[in-house]
Design a protein around this motif. Structure first.
Motif, PDB file in Angstrom:
ATOM      1  N   PHE A   1      56.680  26.586  11.162  1.00 44.32           N
ATOM      2  CA  PHE A   1      56.701  27.521  10.038  1.00 44.32           C
ATOM      3  C   PHE A   1      58.002  27.386   9.253  1.00 44.32           C
ATOM      4  O   PHE A   1      58.006  27.292   8.025  1.00 44.32           O
ATOM      5  CB  PHE A   1      56.521  28.950  10.558  1.00 44.32           C
ATOM      6  CG  PHE A   1      56.580  30.013   9.500  1.00 44.32           C
ATOM      7  CD1 PHE A   1      55.491  30.250   8.675  1.00 44.32           C
ATOM      8  CD2 PHE A   1      57.719  30.791   9.334  1.00 44.32           C
ATOM      9  CE1 PHE A   1      55.532  31.235   7.695  1.00 44.32           C
ATOM     10  CE2 PHE A   1      57.776  31.777   8.356  1.00 44.32           C
ATOM     11  CZ  PHE A   1      56.680  31.994   7.539  1.00 44.32           C
ATOM     12  N   LYS A   2      59.135  27.347   9.972  1.00 40.28           N
ATOM     13  CA  LYS A   2      60.425  27.209   9.303  1.00 40.28           C
ATOM     14  C   LYS A   2      60.565  25.829   8.660  1.00 40.28           C
ATOM     15  O   LYS A   2      61.146  25.689   7.590  1.00 40.28           O
ATOM     16  CB  LYS A   2      61.553  27.487  10.290  1.00 40.28           C
ATOM     17  CG  LYS A   2      61.657  28.979  10.646  1.00 40.28           C
ATOM     18  CD  LYS A   2      62.570  29.240  11.802  1.00 40.28           C
ATOM     19  CE  LYS A   2      63.999  29.297  11.399  1.00 40.28           C
ATOM     20  NZ  LYS A   2      64.885  29.632  12.539  1.00 40.28           N
ATOM     21  N   LYS A   3      60.012  24.805   9.327  1.00 41.83           N
ATOM     22  CA  LYS A   3      60.055  23.448   8.766  1.00 41.83           C
ATOM     23  C   LYS A   3      59.283  23.389   7.440  1.00 41.83           C
ATOM     24  O   LYS A   3      59.658  22.664   6.526  1.00 41.83           O
ATOM     25  CB  LYS A   3      59.441  22.467   9.777  1.00 41.83           C
ATOM     26  CG  LYS A   3      59.604  21.001   9.408  1.00 41.83           C
ATOM     27  CD  LYS A   3      59.112  20.098  10.511  1.00 41.83           C
ATOM     28  CE  LYS A   3      57.602  20.057  10.490  1.00 41.83           C
ATOM     29  NZ  LYS A   3      57.014  19.096  11.421  1.00 41.83           N
ATOM     30  N   ASN A   4      58.224  24.201   7.329  1.00 37.06           N
ATOM     31  CA  ASN A   4      57.431  24.270   6.096  1.00 37.06           C
ATOM     32  C   ASN A   4      58.106  25.101   5.005  1.00 37.06           C
ATOM     33  O   ASN A   4      57.592  25.199   3.899  1.00 37.06           O
ATOM     34  CB  ASN A   4      56.046  24.864   6.375  1.00 37.06           C
ATOM     35  CG  ASN A   4      55.169  23.953   7.204  1.00 37.06           C
ATOM     36  OD1 ASN A   4      55.429  22.762   7.326  1.00 37.06           O
ATOM     37  ND2 ASN A   4      54.128  24.516   7.791  1.00 37.06           N
ATOM     38  N   GLY A   5      59.246  25.728   5.338  1.00 36.83           N
ATOM     39  CA  GLY A   5      59.989  26.491   4.331  1.00 36.83           C
ATOM     40  C   GLY A   5      59.743  27.982   4.369  1.00 36.83           C
ATOM     41  O   GLY A   5      60.180  28.706   3.468  1.00 36.83           O
ATOM     42  N   GLY A   6      59.048  28.493   5.396  1.00 36.08           N
ATOM     43  CA  GLY A   6      58.787  29.929   5.485  1.00 36.08           C
ATOM     44  C   GLY A   6      60.024  30.705   5.913  1.00 36.08           C
ATOM     45  O   GLY A   6      60.887  30.183   6.607  1.00 36.08           O
ATOM     46  N   LYS A   7      60.098  31.955   5.471  1.00 36.31           N
ATOM     47  CA  LYS A   7      61.199  32.847   5.860  1.00 36.31           C
ATOM     48  C   LYS A   7      60.677  33.755   6.968  1.00 36.31           C
ATOM     49  O   LYS A   7      59.690  34.462   6.782  1.00 36.31           O
ATOM     50  CB  LYS A   7      61.673  33.655   4.659  1.00 36.31           C
ATOM     51  CG  LYS A   7      62.258  32.778   3.562  1.00 36.31           C
ATOM     52  CD  LYS A   7      62.666  33.622   2.370  1.00 36.31           C
ATOM     53  CE  LYS A   7      63.240  32.769   1.267  1.00 36.31           C
ATOM     54  NZ  LYS A   7      62.229  32.173   0.415  1.00 36.31           N
ATOM     55  N   PHE A   8      61.354  33.747   8.096  1.00 36.68           N
ATOM     56  CA  PHE A   8      60.849  34.362   9.312  1.00 36.68           C
ATOM     57  C   PHE A   8      61.739  35.522   9.745  1.00 36.68           C
ATOM     58  O   PHE A   8      62.945  35.363   9.864  1.00 36.68           O
ATOM     59  CB  PHE A   8      60.806  33.283  10.395  1.00 36.68           C
ATOM     60  CG  PHE A   8      60.333  33.775  11.708  1.00 36.68           C
ATOM     61  CD1 PHE A   8      61.237  34.188  12.671  1.00 36.68           C
ATOM     62  CD2 PHE A   8      58.994  33.827  11.995  1.00 36.68           C
ATOM     63  CE1 PHE A   8      60.802  34.646  13.894  1.00 36.68           C
ATOM     64  CE2 PHE A   8      58.544  34.282  13.208  1.00 36.68           C
ATOM     65  CZ  PHE A   8      59.455  34.695  14.163  1.00 36.68           C
ATOM     66  N   LEU A   9      61.131  36.700   9.973  1.00 33.31           N
ATOM     67  CA  LEU A   9      61.886  37.862  10.437  1.00 33.31           C
ATOM     68  C   LEU A   9      61.193  38.441  11.667  1.00 33.31           C
ATOM     69  O   LEU A   9      60.059  38.917  11.579  1.00 33.31           O
ATOM     70  CB  LEU A   9      61.972  38.924   9.321  1.00 33.31           C
ATOM     71  CG  LEU A   9      62.738  38.480   8.075  1.00 33.31           C
ATOM     72  CD1 LEU A   9      62.383  39.332   6.889  1.00 33.31           C
ATOM     73  CD2 LEU A   9      64.226  38.513   8.334  1.00 33.31           C
ATOM     74  N   TYR A  10      61.878  38.389  12.789  1.00 30.99           N
ATOM     75  CA  TYR A  10      61.334  38.908  14.047  1.00 30.99           C
ATOM     76  C   TYR A  10      61.623  40.405  14.153  1.00 30.99           C
ATOM     77  O   TYR A  10      62.727  40.847  13.866  1.00 30.99           O
ATOM     78  CB  TYR A  10      61.960  38.152  15.224  1.00 30.99           C
ATOM     79  CG  TYR A  10      61.632  38.744  16.567  1.00 30.99           C
ATOM     80  CD1 TYR A  10      60.350  38.634  17.088  1.00 30.99           C
ATOM     81  CD2 TYR A  10      62.597  39.415  17.309  1.00 30.99           C
ATOM     82  CE1 TYR A  10      60.039  39.179  18.320  1.00 30.99           C
ATOM     83  CE2 TYR A  10      62.300  39.957  18.546  1.00 30.99           C
ATOM     84  CZ  TYR A  10      61.014  39.847  19.041  1.00 30.99           C
ATOM     85  OH  TYR A  10      60.701  40.385  20.254  1.00 30.99           O
ATOM     86  N   CYS A  11      60.614  41.194  14.548  1.00 35.49           N
ATOM     87  CA  CYS A  11      60.759  42.645  14.646  1.00 35.49           C
ATOM     88  C   CYS A  11      60.337  43.106  16.039  1.00 35.49           C
ATOM     89  O   CYS A  11      59.227  42.793  16.481  1.00 35.49           O
ATOM     90  CB  CYS A  11      59.881  43.345  13.613  1.00 35.49           C
ATOM     91  SG  CYS A  11      60.069  42.719  11.932  1.00 35.49           S
ATOM     92  N   GLU A  12      61.209  43.858  16.705  1.00 30.03           N
ATOM     93  CA  GLU A  12      60.877  44.361  18.045  1.00 30.03           C
ATOM     94  C   GLU A  12      60.027  45.615  17.995  1.00 30.03           C
ATOM     95  O   GLU A  12      59.339  45.938  18.951  1.00 30.03           O
ATOM     96  CB  GLU A  12      62.156  44.637  18.843  1.00 30.03           C
ATOM     97  CG  GLU A  12      62.857  43.372  19.284  1.00 30.03           C
ATOM     98  CD  GLU A  12      64.009  43.637  20.250  1.00 30.03           C
ATOM     99  OE1 GLU A  12      64.427  44.811  20.387  1.00 30.03           O
ATOM    100  OE2 GLU A  12      64.473  42.670  20.875  1.00 30.03           O
TER     101      GLU A  12
END
Length: 200
Positions: free
Chosen positions: A42-53
């Motif tokens: 996903f990150k390699k494809n350029g997506g912005k990733f935010l993990y939420c607990e």
């Protein structure tokens, strides 16, 4: 402690680089944990990733995204009533928008081997990906991560016994290719934020 907590526990850029290097092109996909494979692709494809607990972190991240992009008091495209309150709380109009700044949605699944997001008519109605706004915010859970697109289709089949959705499609590219890439032909790059809520 979840796998994601371990995976995202460090804010050290050097350790992030080490994680990226763990994914050798010689490592078989089925030996890489599905969650890590998704995040990497996903990150390699350029997506912005935010993990939420938790839900509170989802709201905080969402507000930061709105602030960063100056989307407060703008218009959004959203078809899912369960997400409307998130827009209302931030004074964002969503009833018949004429010029939506972004698209807010959930998804069917997250596809690990492509780093893509699987949608159906439940989220995007009958729109094609290139008809959606260029800015997209997706809310998903860790339990939605699956290995392949065919796994995703199987999940959809089981999930919707009646009222089977149509317009099943994926979005895979989240930034414009630096040079012409024939694999992206016919697809439009999206500025995509993924808020991933831990539910495992």
């Amino acid at each position: 402690m979840s796998l994601f907590s371990k995976f995202f526990g460090s804010n050290n850029p050097a350790s992030e680089e080490a994680k990226d290097n763990e994914f050798s092109k010689f490592t078989p996909d089925n030996e890489v944990p599905v969650e890590e494979q998704f995040v990497f692709n996903f990150k390699k494809n350029g997506g912005k990733f935010l993990y939420c607990e938790n839900e509170s972190e989802v709201k905080d991240h969402l507000e930061h995204i709105f602030e960063e992009n100056d989307w407060f008091e703008s218009e959004a495209l959203c078809y899912e009533p369960e997400l409307f309150n998130m827009l209302e709380e931030n004074r964002i109009a969503f009833n018949q928008p004429t010029n939506p700044a972004f698209f807010l949605a959930s998804c069917e699944n997250l596809i690990a081997d492509e780093g893509s997001i699987l949608f159906s008519s439940k989220q995007i109605k009958q729109r094609k990906p290139n008809e959606l706004p260029s800015n997209i915010v997706i809310l998903a859970t860790t339990s939605q991560i699956i290995r392949t697109k065919s796994d995703g289709l199987s999940v959809i089949k089981k999930k919707y016994v009646k009222d089977y959705p149509t317009n099943i499609t994926t979005i895979k590219y989240f930034e414009k290719a630096a040079e012409e890439d024939f694999t992206q032909y016919g697809s439009s790059a999206k500025n995509l934020y993924l808020l991933l809520l831990e539910d495992l």
